[in-house]
Design a protein around this motif. Structure first.
Motif, PDB file in Angstrom:
ATOM      1  N   SER A  48      17.478  49.422  58.783  1.00  0.00           N
ATOM      2  CA  SER A  48      17.356  50.290  59.951  1.00  0.00           C
ATOM      3  C   SER A  48      15.937  50.789  60.192  1.00  0.00           C
ATOM      4  O   SER A  48      15.515  50.958  61.334  1.00  0.00           O
ATOM      5  N   SER A  49      15.167  51.009  59.135  1.00  0.00           N
ATOM      6  CA  SER A  49      13.846  51.626  59.280  1.00  0.00           C
ATOM      7  C   SER A  49      12.736  50.575  59.210  1.00  0.00           C
ATOM      8  O   SER A  49      12.858  49.570  58.501  1.00  0.00           O
ATOM      9  N   LYS A  50      11.648  50.830  59.944  1.00  0.00           N
ATOM     10  CA  LYS A  50      10.494  49.934  59.951  1.00  0.00           C
ATOM     11  C   LYS A  50       9.231  50.719  59.629  1.00  0.00           C
ATOM     12  O   LYS A  50       8.976  51.757  60.237  1.00  0.00           O
ATOM     13  N   ILE A  51       8.447  50.198  58.690  1.00  0.00           N
ATOM     14  CA  ILE A  51       7.212  50.833  58.253  1.00  0.00           C
ATOM     15  C   ILE A  51       6.044  49.925  58.616  1.00  0.00           C
ATOM     16  O   ILE A  51       6.068  48.732  58.308  1.00  0.00           O
ATOM     17  N   GLY A  94      14.890  54.646  62.697  1.00  0.00           N
ATOM     18  CA  GLY A  94      16.052  53.821  62.998  1.00  0.00           C
ATOM     19  C   GLY A  94      17.358  54.564  62.927  1.00  0.00           C
ATOM     20  O   GLY A  94      18.431  53.956  62.979  1.00  0.00           O
ATOM     21  N   PHE A  95      17.320  55.910  62.789  1.00  0.00           N
ATOM     22  CA  PHE A  95      18.536  56.710  62.801  1.00  0.00           C
ATOM     23  C   PHE A  95      18.841  57.056  64.253  1.00  0.00           C
ATOM     24  O   PHE A  95      18.174  57.899  64.851  1.00  0.00           O
ATOM     25  N   THR A  96      19.818  56.429  64.847  1.00  0.00           N
ATOM     26  CA  THR A  96      20.073  56.621  66.268  1.00  0.00           C
ATOM     27  C   THR A  96      21.560  56.561  66.554  1.00  0.00           C
ATOM     28  O   THR A  96      22.314  55.862  65.871  1.00  0.00           O
ATOM     29  N   ALA A  97      21.974  57.310  67.569  1.00  0.00           N
ATOM     30  CA  ALA A  97      23.371  57.286  67.998  1.00  0.00           C
ATOM     31  C   ALA A  97      23.601  56.258  69.093  1.00  0.00           C
ATOM     32  O   ALA A  97      24.703  56.116  69.593  1.00  0.00           O
ATOM     33  N   LEU A  98      22.543  55.543  69.479  1.00  0.00           N
ATOM     34  CA  LEU A  98      22.676  54.552  70.536  1.00  0.00           C
ATOM     35  C   LEU A  98      23.500  53.358  70.040  1.00  0.00           C
ATOM     36  O   LEU A  98      23.345  52.912  68.915  1.00  0.00           O
ATOM     37  N   LYS A  99      24.343  52.833  70.904  1.00  0.00           N
ATOM     38  CA  LYS A  99      25.294  51.794  70.530  1.00  0.00           C
ATOM     39  C   LYS A  99      24.654  50.414  70.571  1.00  0.00           C
ATOM     40  O   LYS A  99      23.900  50.098  71.484  1.00  0.00           O
ATOM     41  N   THR A 100      24.965  49.596  69.573  1.00  0.00           N
ATOM     42  CA  THR A 100      24.558  48.197  69.554  1.00  0.00           C
ATOM     43  C   THR A 100      25.767  47.344  69.916  1.00  0.00           C
ATOM     44  O   THR A 100      26.828  47.456  69.303  1.00  0.00           O
ATOM     45  N   PHE A 101      25.599  46.473  70.919  1.00  0.00           N
ATOM     46  CA  PHE A 101      26.700  45.659  71.410  1.00  0.00           C
ATOM     47  C   PHE A 101      26.751  44.284  70.760  1.00  0.00           C
ATOM     48  O   PHE A 101      27.807  43.660  70.703  1.00  0.00           O
ATOM     49  N   TYR A 102      25.611  43.811  70.289  1.00  0.00           N
ATOM     50  CA  TYR A 102      25.579  42.466  69.711  1.00  0.00           C
ATOM     51  C   TYR A 102      24.419  42.332  68.746  1.00  0.00           C
ATOM     52  O   TYR A 102      23.323  42.835  69.002  1.00  0.00           O
ATOM     53  N   GLU A 103      24.664  41.610  67.637  1.00  0.00           N
ATOM     54  CA  GLU A 103      23.627  41.182  66.702  1.00  0.00           C
ATOM     55  C   GLU A 103      23.989  39.775  66.234  1.00  0.00           C
ATOM     56  O   GLU A 103      25.132  39.514  65.867  1.00  0.00           O
TER      57      GLU A 103
END
Length: 407
Positions: A48-51, A94-103
């Protein structure tokens, strides 16, 4: 041939099927090693997180915390690792409540393939299709001459006008389409989004990003009562993708209500287009379509479709981020400068001129760390390793490489 290992004293150990004994190559004479498409181990996951480090390297991981000037990440590829806070340029929690529809893609079940050599359309499978039908479709596209192929979670094309796409059942009003792309030589890729056609980039309703190694253009195509047409959405943006090492992370972000389309490359904002007409697309225009416009090799993977918070860079954020203090950009586009003290249990402690604040990570879009006073140079003899799927890179000295593990 095959890479067997590296010894810091003797060199690179290389096997060739027609050479005996094994080759020992002096490392200083090697410019680049490209590894084959080995299957990811079962423990591989998307973090989830990017550095981003001050030297341009980047890593992904699950954020554990920051204490006493050291950031701790948990990674699938190297377990827990610690990074000096002074070496970090930016952090995307990368901590988010936004929805992911596809990966994906994980298989070819819901993807439509167009074979440009035969004009044949290979459609998606039915939801109740079985494993043998999926295997047959995979075999069909991988043996076709003029279409994209599927290989271990990636889509690959070497044929001009080859197309691959899929539709999604739902699409938010503010959406983002993200994917990794890798190419050889010259890349010319058309990306249709919010499209209702899987067999053409120009005869339906959609936006179309035309992306090559030098420029990016945006078109809008419409079709009403059997009559279609396209128009350029405005000025292009000049880019030089080959400077990125022939691979990049592309992000297209759309606010349909405001008619705004934004382009990011490697998380860097490049261009905003505005659709003054704001005409509604048909209800079924929920598709994503890739068209290779060159016979050069192009590979796409790590595709995601998710909600977007609608925020864009503005002059306020650029002005406040002076590099002398740590800087927080919130998901609602507010910002604050100060000193990042710690991160633990999903929250940060941030000291400002007026208070010491506890801030939930879910409210933060990005943290930029204060720039170091001294320039950090890589030691002589360093190498740069790029992780699979363009998920990160590291620069350092190799002290050993045996049994599939690098130190």
């Amino acid at each position: 041939g095959s890479f067997e290992g590296l010894d810091a004293k003797s060199g690179i150990i290389w096997n060739h099927p027609y050479v005996s004994p094994r080759l020992i190559i002096t490392p200083s004479h090697v410019k680049h090693i490209q590894f084959g498409n080995n299957q990811n181990p079962g423990r591989a996951k998307k973090h989830s997180s990017k550095i981003t480090l001050v030297n341009g390297d980047g890593l992904s991981g699950d954020l554990i915390g920051l204490k006493d000037g050291k950031l701790t990440l948990n990674t699938w590829y190297s377990g827990e690792i610690q990074i000096e806070q002074s070496a970090i340029k930016s952090l995307i929690p990368g901590f988010t409540a936004l929805k992911t529809f596809y990966e994906g893609p994980n298989n070819v079940r819901d993807w439509v393939f167009y074979d440009a050599s035969s004009g044949k359309l290979i459609k998606e499978l039915e939801p109740d299709s079985n494993a043998s039908e999926l295997e047959a479709k995979t075999r069909q596209i991988n043996t076709a001459q003029g279409t994209w192929r599927f290989n271990e979670g990636a889509l690959e094309a070497k044929y001009s006008q080859a197309r691959v796409g899929r539709k999604f059942k739902e699409m938010p009003g503010r959406a983002r389409f993200d994917f990794d792309v890798e190419w050889s030589g010259y890349m010319n890729l058309y990306v249709n989004f919010l499209t209702d056609r899987m067999d053409s980039y120009s005869t339906g309703n959609s936006y179309c990003l035309r992306l090559n190694t030098s420029y990016a253009y945006l078109y809008r195509y419409t079709r009403r009562n059997g009559v279609g047409g396209g128009r350029n959405m405005g000025s292009n943006v000049r880019i030089n993708l080959n400077q990125l090492g022939n691979r990049a992370r592309v992000s297209i972000r759309v606010d349909r209500g405001k008619g705004i389309i934004a382009l990011y490359i490697n998380e860097k904002f490049l261009k905003k287009w505005e659709d003054a007409q704001k005409n509604e697309f048909p209800k079924d225009a929920h598709g994503l379509l890739f068209t290779s416009m060159s016979s050069n090799s192009v590979t796409i993977n790590n595709i995601s479709v998710s909600e977007w918070n609608g925020s864009l860079p503005n002059e306020k954020n650029i002005t406040l981020d002076n590099g002398k203090e740590d800087f927080i950009l919130f998901v609602n586009e507010d910002s604050v400068s100060g000193n990042l003290l710690s991160i633990q249990e999903g929250s940060i402690t941030f000291k400002t001129s007026f208070a010491e604040l506890p801030i939930p990570l879910k409210n933060i879009s990005q943290i930029n760390l204060a720039r170091p006073n001294e320039k950090l140079n890589a030691p002589k003899g360093s190498v740069r390793a790029v992780l699979k799927g363009n998920t990160g890179s590291l620069t350092g000295l190799i002290s050993g490489w045996r049994n599939g593990k690098i130190t």
